[in-house]
Design a protein around this motif. Structure first.
Motif, mmCIF file in Angstrom:
data_model
loop_
_atom_site.group_PDB
_atom_site.id
_atom_site.type_symbol
_atom_site.label_atom_id
_atom_site.label_comp_id
_atom_site.label_asym_id
_atom_site.label_seq_id
_atom_site.Cartn_x
_atom_site.Cartn_y
_atom_site.Cartn_z
ATOM 1 N N GLY A 191 -21.449 -46.171 -38.042
ATOM 2 C CA GLY A 191 -22.185 -46.610 -39.266
ATOM 3 C C GLY A 191 -21.712 -46.111 -40.508
ATOM 4 O O GLY A 191 -21.413 -46.757 -41.404
ATOM 5 N N LEU A 192 -21.914 -44.884 -40.501
ATOM 6 C CA LEU A 192 -21.427 -44.070 -41.811
ATOM 7 C C LEU A 192 -20.169 -44.547 -42.277
ATOM 8 O O LEU A 192 -19.944 -44.862 -43.517
ATOM 9 N N ALA A 193 -19.176 -44.234 -41.388
ATOM 10 C CA ALA A 193 -17.807 -44.449 -41.908
ATOM 11 C C ALA A 193 -17.564 -46.003 -42.317
ATOM 12 O O ALA A 193 -16.936 -46.272 -43.133
ATOM 13 N N THR A 194 -18.380 -47.063 -41.540
ATOM 14 C CA THR A 194 -18.071 -48.386 -42.033
ATOM 15 C C THR A 194 -18.748 -48.548 -43.226
ATOM 16 O O THR A 194 -18.204 -49.130 -44.146
ATOM 17 N N GLY A 195 -19.826 -47.838 -43.689
ATOM 18 C CA GLY A 195 -20.617 -47.978 -44.836
ATOM 19 C C GLY A 195 -19.537 -47.409 -46.042
ATOM 20 O O GLY A 195 -19.577 -48.159 -47.012
ATOM 21 N N ARG A 196 -19.258 -46.390 -45.791
ATOM 22 C CA ARG A 196 -18.222 -45.569 -46.825
ATOM 23 C C ARG A 196 -16.999 -46.539 -46.890
ATOM 24 O O ARG A 196 -16.543 -46.593 -48.075
ATOM 25 N N ALA A 197 -16.437 -47.055 -45.817
ATOM 26 C CA ALA A 197 -15.330 -47.869 -46.142
ATOM 27 C C ALA A 197 -15.751 -49.340 -47.045
ATOM 28 O O ALA A 197 -14.850 -49.563 -47.612
ATOM 29 N N LEU A 198 -16.782 -49.799 -46.668
ATOM 30 C CA LEU A 198 -17.324 -50.904 -47.510
ATOM 31 C C LEU A 198 -17.314 -50.487 -48.989
ATOM 32 O O LEU A 198 -16.909 -51.190 -49.845
#
Ligand SMILES: Cc1cc2nc3c(=O)[nH]c(=O)nc-3n(C[C@H](O)[C@H](O)[C@H](O)COP(=O)(O)OP(=O)(O)OC[C@H]3O[C@@H](n4cnc5c(N)ncnc54)[C@H](O)[C@@H]3O)c2cc1C
Ligand code: SF4
Ligand code: SF4
Lengths: 692, 266
Positions: A191-198
């Motif tokens: 989730g964190l990686a997805t958020g940062r990517a967004l």
């Protein structure tokens, strides 16, 4: 900042009541769908399948939860199925946890539980599910695995929906983490990686994050609801039907067919779907369309008109036509005969009853019992069967064996073996040697009996045969579908055996072995039945068979062909191998061996039926034998032996020679050949003991 | 239409030649463990009769002169579709020649409801006399048509095909008449359905002794037989196997030809 790790549920989401309002149609659709399945199964006849629940539960945990069977077949596919199914199960539990916290107001979503389970484990399993989905998509649309070529549109739709659910789930989680600067965010690494990517992609504004989050949250929820509501109407229903099928599986010996009260049954065998029992109908719904059965079916492999998967799915389609796939369907269409409607007679008669499909099926679907049920109707009610099969059955009825035009009598093979005695002469013996028709009447196969007699004689066993008092066990008649004749033969043989007080029976034929061991008890015949591979293994272990090393020198390598009725039917894979290993030859395994052993083509009455050239199962197997590198193929069944001899002759012709590339030997023949001279010469009968 | 079919229970003709033995005292085949079946052409006759009944209605009566075991044969006939079965107990009958068999069968047929057609097989499966049909017609005073693969109703009579050397003779015969049936593709005996087999087991079988048929020792006793079997034996067949030597196919061929000429085969 929070003191204990947790998160705020429904952060950023308003009008929560809407989720409950939408829940109603979802639950209604789901319940109606499930009820419709139950309605379909209830069209079947009663059968007891909830007894012995401890054993059922064990199977449920091993095969439904642990998916043991799934993994043992196709390891790669089984592994990814575990990733996918367990991913969704864990995510479902995660959702349930939210429900417990939000609606039951039991505060469990905090602390280590929150961090480890609700955050980390959920993330990891969610990612696993994505990997599983990706592989499933790859195998269907890129690698185009042959067994997965059915229902690709529905599969695509289902897989895409699941992928959307998972991806939007991670997007929602990621946006929440970055928007709230969640201090525990690193416990949800995906989730964190997805958020940062967004964020890196430009969704940096707090307001934008909130808006996108809110949209995706509702979207995720809606797709999930629709998906769940759609489950009972799609093949995803296997989520429930597969475990149900596994739980209610057949716990009887695999080799046993259910007897039929021929005198008092209205319809003999199965004519319409309603003549099946409810578990049979549940099977139709439980099929996951995975195609494992198709991949192992010998009839399908050589191009015969039989595909066990389509057999199940075609009947499922007929059930849908007659009873309806949706609860509001016009129900109760006039039941139609299955043969001619969804299954062609040629399909029915192509099956060798090899049990490969049943063994491979991860959800305990019983193809063979259904095929025999359908044959029973064709044979007993319609008298419609291939002429060749009819001649075999007629032979059993008229002269007690299925071999038309046999030149020998049951007593020929031991006419010159003084140590082979008949029970009628000796009254009783420790072992009854049940010879079987194939061995008694076929000149090539008679050598198996002579070899076996020599072995038992050498080991000083007290044995006798029935001679002319033996008749066909009835197995071919039963597998062809003539239960009436089978029962007659079984009762007659049991009477003979019981009159002599027979306790132990040795046989070289796995078909006789299986039916006497697993099916005669239903008719009052209870004996200790021993396959010759087991007896020889024990005799060797006890040192009662002196072997002469080097006697089989010309056979450096030997490969062993598993007979279906010994291996898959009775789980005996090791005894014959132990015997081969004791002979001082190198045993090489074919790719298709043990559970995956490839049928010789003779079972289920196929031995007597015609094969179209080019569609012969024994030739397919003989080709595999020929490339195994062995000088001899060791069989442990007279039918396998005859089929291999025949198949290898065809292979020789294909190779432009007259000499078969590989020799065929029954296990007993190999052992008899390897017996030390002195032992074989006991009472000076060595020459007589092994004819050739 | 009432059709009577004469069937004979015989030793399984498919018994292996090696197991076949002759009882030198009785001058008859030693049954050994061979099973008993219906003569092959008798089954064709049954099939023809049942097909005729299916087309035109009526009933089929199967009859046999035999021992108690012959009831099995009658049960099979009932399972195939015969309506009645009659066993003529052979214990008081000495049927060493076909004329006696025909006499007994004729007496039994007269006791039945009036028949329109009597069928026999072309020849029994063991003794192969091929006479019972003709003698039966003589006894009953009916016309006889031999070697019939198929027949049908034609007006008040019957139209029958008779197999002849290299052709077929089509004849018309009045009812009643007698025909002996030979095998053809369209009279392959049907496999009875299990339901019918079970039903057949429950049907009654009428049993007559010769006395009930008005036959005494003069008609069916030993003295009624004029033929005597003097000897019965299995011919000895000698076969020798000789491998033709030769370096290659051509040489082997030449050697074979030479040997055949030497032995005056060619
Ligand atoms: C399958 C088969 C194949 C043959 N092939 C050849 C061949 O290729 N070449 C060759 O030369 N010969 C062959 N023969 C033998 C040969 O044809 C004969 O030798 C012969 O011509 C005559 O027969 P029949 O007198 O036995 O009949 P019969 O004994 O007169 O019987 C004729 C019919 O009368 C009825 N009948 C007789 N007894 C009874 C009874 N007790 N109760 C009720 N009904 C009864 C039955 O319907 C029977 O079919 C074959 C025979 C058979 C069975
Ligand atoms: S039993 Fe064997 S032959 Fe029959 S359907 Fe199954 S795999 Fe195919
Ligand atoms: S029957 Fe079993 S093995 Fe075959 S496709 Fe269905 S689930 Fe798979």
């Amino acid at each position: 900042m929070h003191e204990t790790p947790t998160r705020e549920i429904f952060w950023n989401i308003r009008h929560i009541w809407l989720t409950y309002a939408l829940l109603v149609p979802m639950v209604v659709a789901f319940a109606l769908g499930v009820w419709n399945h139950v309605r379909r199964w209830r069209a079947g006849k009663p059968i007891e399948r909830t007894d012995n629940w401890q054993e059922r539960l064990r199977g449920f945990f091993v095969d439904a939860v642990g998916q043991d069977q799934l993994r043992s077949g196709d390891q790669q596919a089984g592994l990814f199925h575990i990733l996918l199914s367990w991913g969704f199960v864990i995510l479902f539990i995660g959702t349930t946890v939210v429900f417990i916290q939000a609606d039951l107001r039991i505060p469990i979503m905090h602390g280590w539980f929150y961090l480890i389970f609700q955050s980390l484990i959920l993330d990891v399993f969610g990612l696993g599910a994505i990997v599983g989905l990706a592989v499933a998509l790859y195998r269907r649309y890129v690698a185009k695995v042959p067994r997965l070529t059915h229902g690709l549109w529905q599969d695509g739709f289902l897989l895409a929906s699941m992928l959307i659910i998972l991806i939007t789930g991670f997007l929602v989680e990621g946006l929440r983490i970055v928007a709230t600067s969640d201090p525990w965010g690193s416990w949800s690494p995906v989730g964190l990686a997805t958020g940062r990517a967004l964020a890196a992609l430009g969704i940096r504004e707090y307001g934008t994050q909130l808006a996108v989050h809110r949209f995706l949250w509702w979207f995720h929820m809606l797709v999930s609801y629709v998906f769940v509501g759609y489950i009972p109407f799609s093949k995803m229903m296997h989520l429930f039907t597969s475990p149900a099928s596994i739980f209610t599986r057949n716990l009887q010996p695999k080799g046993r067919l259910e007897p039929l009260d021929v005198e008092n049954t209205e319809v003999l065998g199965v004519k319409t779907l309603r003549d099946f029992d409810w578990k049979d109908l549940l099977d139709l719904d439980a099929c996951t369309e995975c195609g494992r059965c198709q991949a192992v079916c010998p009839a399908y492999a050589v191009g015969k008109p039989l595909n066990p998967k389509m057999l199940i799915l075609d009947m499922r389609r007929q059930l849908t036509e007659e009873i309806g796939g949706v609860p509001w369907a016009k129900r109760e269409l006039e039941p139609r005969p299955i043969i001619g409607t969804s299954i062609e007679p040629e399909t029915l008669w192509s099956c060798t009853t090899c049990h490969a499909c049943v063994t491979a099926c991860p959800v305990e679907i019983e193809h063979v019992a259904k095929i025999v049920d359908l044959r029973r109707f064709q044979v007993m009610e319609e008298a419609e069967l291939p002429e060749t099969a009819q001649a075999a059955v007629q032979g059993i009825e008229d002269r007690g064996h299925p071999f038309r035009g046999a030149q020998a009598s049951r007593r020929d093979w031991y006419a010159d073996l003084p140590y082979v005695r008949e029970l009628a002469q000796v009254g009783q013996a420790e072992y009854l040697f049940w010879v079987g028709c194939a061995v008694a009447f076929n000149e090539r196969a008679q050598k198996i009996a002579r070899a076996m007699a020599k072995i038992m004689h050498t080991a000083h066993l007290d044995f006798a045969v029935l001679g002319d008092e033996e008749t066909c066990t009835g197995d071919p008649a039963r597998r062809i579908g003539n239960e009436y004749l089978y029962e007659m033969m079984a009762r007659q043989n049991i009477e003979t055996l019981n009159n002599y007080g027979v306790k132990k029976i040795v046989t070289t034929c796995p078909h006789c072995f299986n039916t006497i061991k697993n099916e005669y008890p239903d008719f009052g015949g209870n004996y200790k039945v021993i396959h010759h591979s087991q007896l020889i293994r024990d005799l060797l272990a006890e040192g009662r068979l002196p072997l002469e090393p080097g006697k089989l020198q010309e056979l450096e390598k030997v490969t062993y062909h598993d007979p279906c009725y010994l291996g898959r039917y009775n789980d005996e894979y090791d005894a014959p191998r132990a015997v081969v290993d004791a002979l001082g030859v190198e045993r090489v395994e074919m790719a298709r061996s043990r559970q995956k052993g490839f049928c010789c083509g003779a079972g289920g009455g196929r031995y007597w039926m015609d094969d179209e050239p080019g569609k012969r199962i024994n030739v397919e197997r003989a080709r595999e034998v020929a490339t195994s590198g062995a000088q001899a193929v060791c069989t442990a069944c007279p039918f396998c032996m005859l089929m291999m001899e025949d198949g290898l002759r065809t292979v020789a012709t294909e190779q432009g020679t007259t000499e078969r590339p590989v020799a065929t030997r029954d296990l007993a023949e190999l052992v008899a050949e390897a017996l030390a001279e002195a032992a074989g010469a006991r009472e000076g009968e060595a020459g007589a003991a092994l004819g050739a | 239409m009432h059709i009577a079919v004469c069937i004979k229970q015989i030793l399984d003709p498919e018994i292996s030649p090696r197991a076949f033995k002759i009882d030198p005292v009785r001058k008859a085949a030693d049954p050994g463990t061979a099973s008993l079946v219906i003569g092959p052409f008798d089954l064709n006759a049954l099939e023809v009769a049942i097909q005729l009944k299916e087309r035109h209605g009526g009933q089929v009566t199967a009859l046999t002169l035999g021992s108690d075991k012959a009831k099995e044969a009658l049960r099979r006939a009932l399972a195939m579709g015969a309506d009645q079965a009659v066993l003529i107990d052979e214990t008081q009958v000495s049927a060493k020649e076909p004329s006696v068999t025909a006499r007994v069968l004729a007496a039994a047929i007269r006791k039945l409801d009036p028949v329109d057609l009597v069928l026999t097989g072309r020849q029994s499966g063991e003794w192969d006399f091929g006479q019972v049909g003709a003698l039966l017609a003589e006894e009953l005073g009916m016309p006889f048509v031999p070697f019939v693969p198929r027949l049908d109703v034609a007006g008040n009579g019957l139209r029958l095909e008779r197999e002849a050397d290299g052709g077929v003779v089509v004849v018309e015969a009045p009812r009643p008449c007698v025909a002996s049936v030979t095998n053809a593709n369209d009279n392959v005996p049907r496999l009875p359905k299990v339901k019918d087999i079970m039903m057949a087991n429950r049907k009654p079988i009428t049993v007559y002794g010769p006395g009930e048929l008005g036959l005494g020792a003069a008609e069916v006793g030993d003295e009624a037989n004029r033929l005597e079997v003097l000897d019965l034996f299995i011919p000895e067949v000698k076969s020798e196997c000789e491998f033709i030597e030769g370096e290659d196919g051509a040489e082997k061929g030449a050697n074979l030809a030479r040997k055949l000429v030497e032995r005056k085969v060619i």
